[in-house]
Design a protein around this motif. Structure first.
Motif, PDB file in Angstrom:
ATOM      1  N   PHE A   1       0.865  -1.178   0.000  1.00 39.70           N
ATOM      2  CA  PHE A   1       0.000   0.000   0.000  1.00 39.70           C
ATOM      3  C   PHE A   1       0.906   1.234   0.000  1.00 39.70           C
ATOM      4  CE2 PHE A   1       0.798  -1.534   4.255  1.00 39.70           C
ATOM      5  CZ  PHE A   1       1.186  -0.408   4.950  1.00 39.70           C
ATOM      6  N   TRP A   2       0.308   2.425  -0.018  1.00 41.57           N
ATOM      7  CA  TRP A   2       1.063   3.684   0.010  1.00 41.57           C
ATOM      8  C   TRP A   2       0.804   4.373   1.348  1.00 41.57           C
ATOM      9  CZ3 TRP A   2       4.408   5.474  -3.775  1.00 41.57           C
ATOM     10  CH2 TRP A   2       4.462   4.705  -4.945  1.00 41.57           C
ATOM     11  N   GLU A   3       1.873   4.634   2.068  1.00 38.31           N
ATOM     12  CA  GLU A   3       1.768   5.167   3.423  1.00 38.31           C
ATOM     13  C   GLU A   3       2.166   6.643   3.476  1.00 38.31           C
ATOM     14  OE1 GLU A   3       3.875   4.581   7.814  1.00 38.31           O
ATOM     15  OE2 GLU A   3       4.693   3.594   6.039  1.00 38.31           O
ATOM     16  N   PRO A   4       1.286   7.534   3.972  1.00 37.90           N
ATOM     17  CA  PRO A   4       1.686   8.927   4.206  1.00 37.90           C
ATOM     18  C   PRO A   4       2.563   8.992   5.458  1.00 37.90           C
ATOM     19  CG  PRO A   4      -0.582   8.579   4.904  1.00 37.90           C
ATOM     20  CD  PRO A   4      -0.114   7.270   4.318  1.00 37.90           C
ATOM     21  N   ALA A   5       3.862   9.167   5.264  1.00 42.82           N
ATOM     22  CA  ALA A   5       4.776   8.941   6.376  1.00 42.82           C
ATOM     23  C   ALA A   5       5.747  10.081   6.649  1.00 42.82           C
ATOM     24  CB  ALA A   5       5.593   7.664   6.123  1.00 42.82           C
ATOM     25  N   ARG A   6       5.933  10.995   5.710  1.00 43.82           N
ATOM     26  CA  ARG A   6       6.913  12.067   5.875  1.00 43.82           C
ATOM     27  C   ARG A   6       6.305  13.389   5.415  1.00 43.82           C
ATOM     28  NH1 ARG A   6       8.622   8.360   8.240  1.00 43.82           N
ATOM     29  NH2 ARG A   6      10.640   7.306   8.052  1.00 43.82           N
ATOM     30  N   VAL A   7       6.855  14.469   5.927  1.00 42.27           N
ATOM     31  CA  VAL A   7       6.528  15.806   5.431  1.00 42.27           C
ATOM     32  C   VAL A   7       7.837  16.521   5.125  1.00 42.27           C
ATOM     33  CG1 VAL A   7       5.719  18.101   6.132  1.00 42.27           C
ATOM     34  CG2 VAL A   7       4.261  16.121   6.491  1.00 42.27           C
ATOM     35  N   ALA A   8       7.897  17.137   3.961  1.00 41.44           N
ATOM     36  CA  ALA A   8       9.069  17.908   3.548  1.00 41.44           C
ATOM     37  C   ALA A   8       8.656  19.350   3.307  1.00 41.44           C
ATOM     38  CB  ALA A   8       9.683  17.314   2.279  1.00 41.44           C
ATOM     39  N   GLU A   9       9.440  20.270   3.836  1.00 41.36           N
ATOM     40  CA  GLU A   9       9.211  21.693   3.615  1.00 41.36           C
ATOM     41  C   GLU A   9      10.317  22.257   2.745  1.00 41.36           C
ATOM     42  OE1 GLU A   9       7.283  22.856   7.972  1.00 41.36           O
ATOM     43  OE2 GLU A   9       9.433  23.129   7.612  1.00 41.36           O
TER      44      GLU A   9
ATOM     45  N   ALA B   1      17.282  29.825  -8.345  1.00 41.45           N
ATOM     46  CA  ALA B   1      16.577  29.879  -7.060  1.00 41.45           C
ATOM     47  C   ALA B   1      17.357  29.073  -6.029  1.00 41.45           C
ATOM     48  CB  ALA B   1      15.152  29.344  -7.200  1.00 41.45           C
ATOM     49  N   PHE B   2      17.023  29.305  -4.766  1.00 34.12           N
ATOM     50  CA  PHE B   2      17.620  28.533  -3.669  1.00 34.12           C
ATOM     51  C   PHE B   2      16.562  28.315  -2.595  1.00 34.12           C
ATOM     52  CE2 PHE B   2      19.620  28.202   0.496  1.00 34.12           C
ATOM     53  CZ  PHE B   2      20.510  27.171   0.278  1.00 34.12           C
ATOM     54  N   TYR B   3      16.472  27.069  -2.116  1.00 30.15           N
ATOM     55  CA  TYR B   3      15.525  26.706  -1.053  1.00 30.15           C
ATOM     56  C   TYR B   3      16.230  25.888   0.028  1.00 30.15           C
ATOM     57  CZ  TYR B   3      11.362  28.151  -3.676  1.00 30.15           C
ATOM     58  OH  TYR B   3      10.408  28.881  -4.343  1.00 30.15           O
ATOM     59  N   HIS B   4      15.837  26.139   1.263  1.00 31.22           N
ATOM     60  CA  HIS B   4      16.181  25.233   2.353  1.00 31.22           C
ATOM     61  C   HIS B   4      15.089  24.173   2.453  1.00 31.22           C
ATOM     62  CE1 HIS B   4      19.676  27.251   4.015  1.00 31.22           C
ATOM     63  NE2 HIS B   4      19.031  28.406   3.987  1.00 31.22           N
ATOM     64  N   VAL B   5      15.464  22.974   2.900  1.00 33.01           N
ATOM     65  CA  VAL B   5      14.512  21.870   3.018  1.00 33.01           C
ATOM     66  C   VAL B   5      14.543  21.300   4.432  1.00 33.01           C
ATOM     67  CG1 VAL B   5      13.891  19.561   2.201  1.00 33.01           C
ATOM     68  CG2 VAL B   5      14.655  21.286   0.564  1.00 33.01           C
ATOM     69  N   HIS B   6      13.374  21.090   4.989  1.00 33.73           N
ATOM     70  CA  HIS B   6      13.218  20.450   6.307  1.00 33.73           C
ATOM     71  C   HIS B   6      12.466  19.143   6.123  1.00 33.73           C
ATOM     72  CE1 HIS B   6      12.917  24.928   7.677  1.00 33.73           C
ATOM     73  NE2 HIS B   6      14.152  24.597   7.375  1.00 33.73           N
ATOM     74  N   TRP B   7      12.822  18.144   6.942  1.00 33.51           N
ATOM     75  CA  TRP B   7      12.237  16.809   6.794  1.00 33.51           C
ATOM     76  C   TRP B   7      11.687  16.334   8.130  1.00 33.51           C
ATOM     77  CZ3 TRP B   7      12.324  15.217   1.787  1.00 33.51           C
ATOM     78  CH2 TRP B   7      11.817  13.934   1.507  1.00 33.51           C
ATOM     79  N   TYR B   8      10.438  15.855   8.135  1.00 27.39           N
ATOM     80  CA  TYR B   8       9.764  15.393   9.352  1.00 27.39           C
ATOM     81  C   TYR B   8       9.332  13.939   9.214  1.00 27.39           C
ATOM     82  CZ  TYR B   8       8.872  20.426  10.210  1.00 27.39           C
ATOM     83  OH  TYR B   8       8.979  21.786  10.397  1.00 27.39           O
ATOM     84  N   HIS B   9       9.414  13.193  10.303  1.00 24.11           N
ATOM     85  CA  HIS B   9       8.624  11.975  10.435  1.00 24.11           C
ATOM     86  C   HIS B   9       7.200  12.427  10.725  1.00 24.11           C
ATOM     87  CE1 HIS B   9      12.054   8.972  11.648  1.00 24.11           C
ATOM     88  NE2 HIS B   9      12.051   9.275  10.369  1.00 24.11           N
ATOM     89  N   PHE B  10       6.257  11.945   9.944  1.00 26.07           N
ATOM     90  CA  PHE B  10       4.857  12.358  10.083  1.00 26.07           C
ATOM     91  C   PHE B  10       3.985  11.115   9.970  1.00 26.07           C
ATOM     92  CE2 PHE B  10       1.005  14.751   8.778  1.00 26.07           C
ATOM     93  CZ  PHE B  10       1.069  15.806   9.678  1.00 26.07           C
ATOM     94  N   PRO B  11       4.009  10.248  10.993  1.00 29.43           N
ATOM     95  CA  PRO B  11       3.407   8.906  10.890  1.00 29.43           C
ATOM     96  C   PRO B  11       1.891   8.905  11.105  1.00 29.43           C
ATOM     97  CG  PRO B  11       4.427   9.161  13.024  1.00 29.43           C
ATOM     98  CD  PRO B  11       4.663  10.464  12.290  1.00 29.43           C
ATOM     99  N   LEU B  12       1.159   9.284  10.096  1.00 31.84           N
ATOM    100  CA  LEU B  12      -0.295   9.343  10.218  1.00 31.84           C
ATOM    101  C   LEU B  12      -0.902   7.983  10.554  1.00 31.84           C
ATOM    102  CD1 LEU B  12      -1.349  11.725   7.293  1.00 31.84           C
ATOM    103  CD2 LEU B  12      -1.609  12.136   9.736  1.00 31.84           C
ATOM    104  N   PHE B  13      -0.381   6.922   9.942  1.00 33.15           N
ATOM    105  CA  PHE B  13      -0.939   5.594  10.189  1.00 33.15           C
ATOM    106  C   PHE B  13      -0.715   5.162  11.637  1.00 33.15           C
ATOM    107  CE2 PHE B  13      -1.164   3.576   5.666  1.00 33.15           C
ATOM    108  CZ  PHE B  13      -2.127   4.518   5.334  1.00 33.15           C
ATOM    109  N   THR B  14       0.414   5.530  12.204  1.00 32.87           N
ATOM    110  CA  THR B  14       0.678   5.185  13.595  1.00 32.87           C
ATOM    111  C   THR B  14      -0.291   5.910  14.518  1.00 32.87           C
ATOM    112  OG1 THR B  14       3.018   4.783  13.156  1.00 32.87           O
ATOM    113  CG2 THR B  14       2.405   5.244  15.430  1.00 32.87           C
ATOM    114  N   TRP B  15      -0.524   7.182  14.240  1.00 34.55           N
ATOM    115  CA  TRP B  15      -1.463   7.947  15.056  1.00 34.55           C
ATOM    116  C   TRP B  15      -2.865   7.363  14.980  1.00 34.55           C
ATOM    117  CZ3 TRP B  15       0.370  13.241  12.697  1.00 34.55           C
ATOM    118  CH2 TRP B  15       1.639  13.545  13.198  1.00 34.55           C
ATOM    119  N   LEU B  16      -3.214   6.841  13.819  1.00 36.06           N
ATOM    120  CA  LEU B  16      -4.561   6.304  13.629  1.00 36.06           C
ATOM    121  C   LEU B  16      -4.642   4.812  13.907  1.00 36.06           C
ATOM    122  CD1 LEU B  16      -5.484   8.185  10.324  1.00 36.06           C
ATOM    123  CD2 LEU B  16      -6.130   8.792  12.653  1.00 36.06           C
ATOM    124  N   THR B  17      -3.519   4.209  14.366  1.00 36.59           N
ATOM    125  CA  THR B  17      -3.427   2.755  14.605  1.00 36.59           C
ATOM    126  C   THR B  17      -3.978   1.980  13.419  1.00 36.59           C
ATOM    127  OG1 THR B  17      -5.555   2.641  15.763  1.00 36.59           O
ATOM    128  CG2 THR B  17      -3.596   3.073  17.094  1.00 36.59           C
TER     129      THR B  17
END
Length: 332
Positions: free
Chosen positions: A86-94, A132-148
């Motif tokens: 399946f496809w898991e929503p697991a990270r957020v990148a800024e 152009a230039f961008y900074h990037v931030h990376w998060y663990h964003f475990p939606l499936f874990t929060w929703l069990t």
């Protein structure tokens, strides 16, 4: 003379600090109900059998075996399960132009940027080429874990929310020459022939097959993965450049074993190190500045079909993307 110079320097620092503290940092925490493309977790497959797809694309990924086995502590030694994908929503990148701005955390300025910190920008060179230039931030964003849901039930894998990467602390992110330390192979692809092949990656990424994994140097319609920095040559739009820098950071994190493979058969029992990122195993979905919840896009997919109206005509726009990763696991 020295005292006068010192006064002018102090005045410059004070003025800069005032402008830095007033730097624009907008955002909001994503609503997990309305801002997430929940149909993008499909197709859901048991082995090669599609349980549900809802018209979502799986790309050219391997099918899981119907029956699988994973190591277990004695006296069991092995546990038998069913292959699930399946496809898991697991990270957020800024992708941000204001250093340490966290739009996903409600527009929080995490740290006041130093006077020596490089600011994000987009500009013209000699009135012609745009960069152009961008900074990037990376998060663990475990939606499936929060929703069990799925990952900590059937697939026995859970994570917690965490900020795991800030490019402001990555010395190779600002300079293309230093980035060669982690990616010396970039010299092999710095030629017109190699770059011309990326047009095929653009077409594939924008279709149901997904990006072409053998073309490791290509970022599809967004340009080239190299150099793995926040510097974007041939800047066309903030949307295109932000997606490109997100893919570059993700590629670099695979190279550094910070991001792991969860998509292949070898990763069914637990994630494993994969230094060369499998592009086909990831999709992005815009969260900010305007959430797009109709579909998720492969890395390198054209923005022409969905990007209209997704950004405001403001210089210095910041972006946030939800990263879907393909999960292939042995469900017990």
């Amino acid at each position: 003379m020295q005292v006068r110079r010192g006064r002018w320097l102090l005045l410059a620092v004070v003025l800069w600090s005032g402008s830095a503290s007033a730097a624009r940092c907008d955002g909001r925490f994503p609503n997990p109900i309305t801002d997430v493309c929940w149909q993008c977790i499909f197709p859901l497959k048991l082995g090669s059998i599609s349980l549900a797809s809802l018209g979502m694309e799986d790309g050219s990924n391997d099918e899981a075996p119907l029956i699988c086995a994973c190591p277990a502590p004695p006296p069991i030694f092995y546990r038998i399960g069913l292959g699930l994908s399946f496809w898991e929503p697991a990270r957020v990148a800024e992708a941000v132009q204001t250093p340490f701005c966290a739009p996903t955390l409600g527009g929080e300025q995490l740290v006041e940027p130093s006077p020596l910190m490089r600011q994000g920008d987009d500009f013209r060179v000699n009135g012609d080429e745009e960069k152009a230039f961008y900074h990037v931030h990376w998060y663990h964003f475990p939606l499936f874990t929060w929703l069990t849901f799925l990952t900590n039930t059937a697939c026995d894998y859970s994570e917690s929310f965490d900020l795991i990467m800030l490019s402001e602390f990555e010395p190779t992110w600002n300079r293309d020459d230093l980035a060669m330390i982690f990616s010396p192979e970039a010299v092999l692809f710095a030629n017109p022939l190699a770059q011309a092949a990326c047009s095929a990656d653009c077409v594939a990424a924008s279709s149901a097959t997904g990006p072409l994994d053998p073309l490791i140097w290509c970022a599809g319609c967004q340009n080239s993965v190299y150099p793995m920095t926040g510097n974007v040559a041939g800047h066309e739009s903030a949307l295109q450049s932000s997606l490109l820098t997100v893919q570059r950071m993700h590629t670099k994190m695979h190279r550094s074993a910070i991001s792991l493979d969860t998509a292949t058969r070898g990763a069914m029992c637990s994630p494993r190190v994969r230094p060369i990122m499998k592009k086909n195993a990831y999709k992005t979905q815009m969260l900010l500045p305007r959430a797009y919840t109709s579909n998720a896009q492969f890395y390198g997919e054209t923005t022409a079909l969905w990007g209209a109206g997704r950004q405001y005509p403001v210089k210095g726009e910041d972006f946030s993307y939800l990263i879907f990763r393909r999960r292939t696991c042995c469900a017990f």
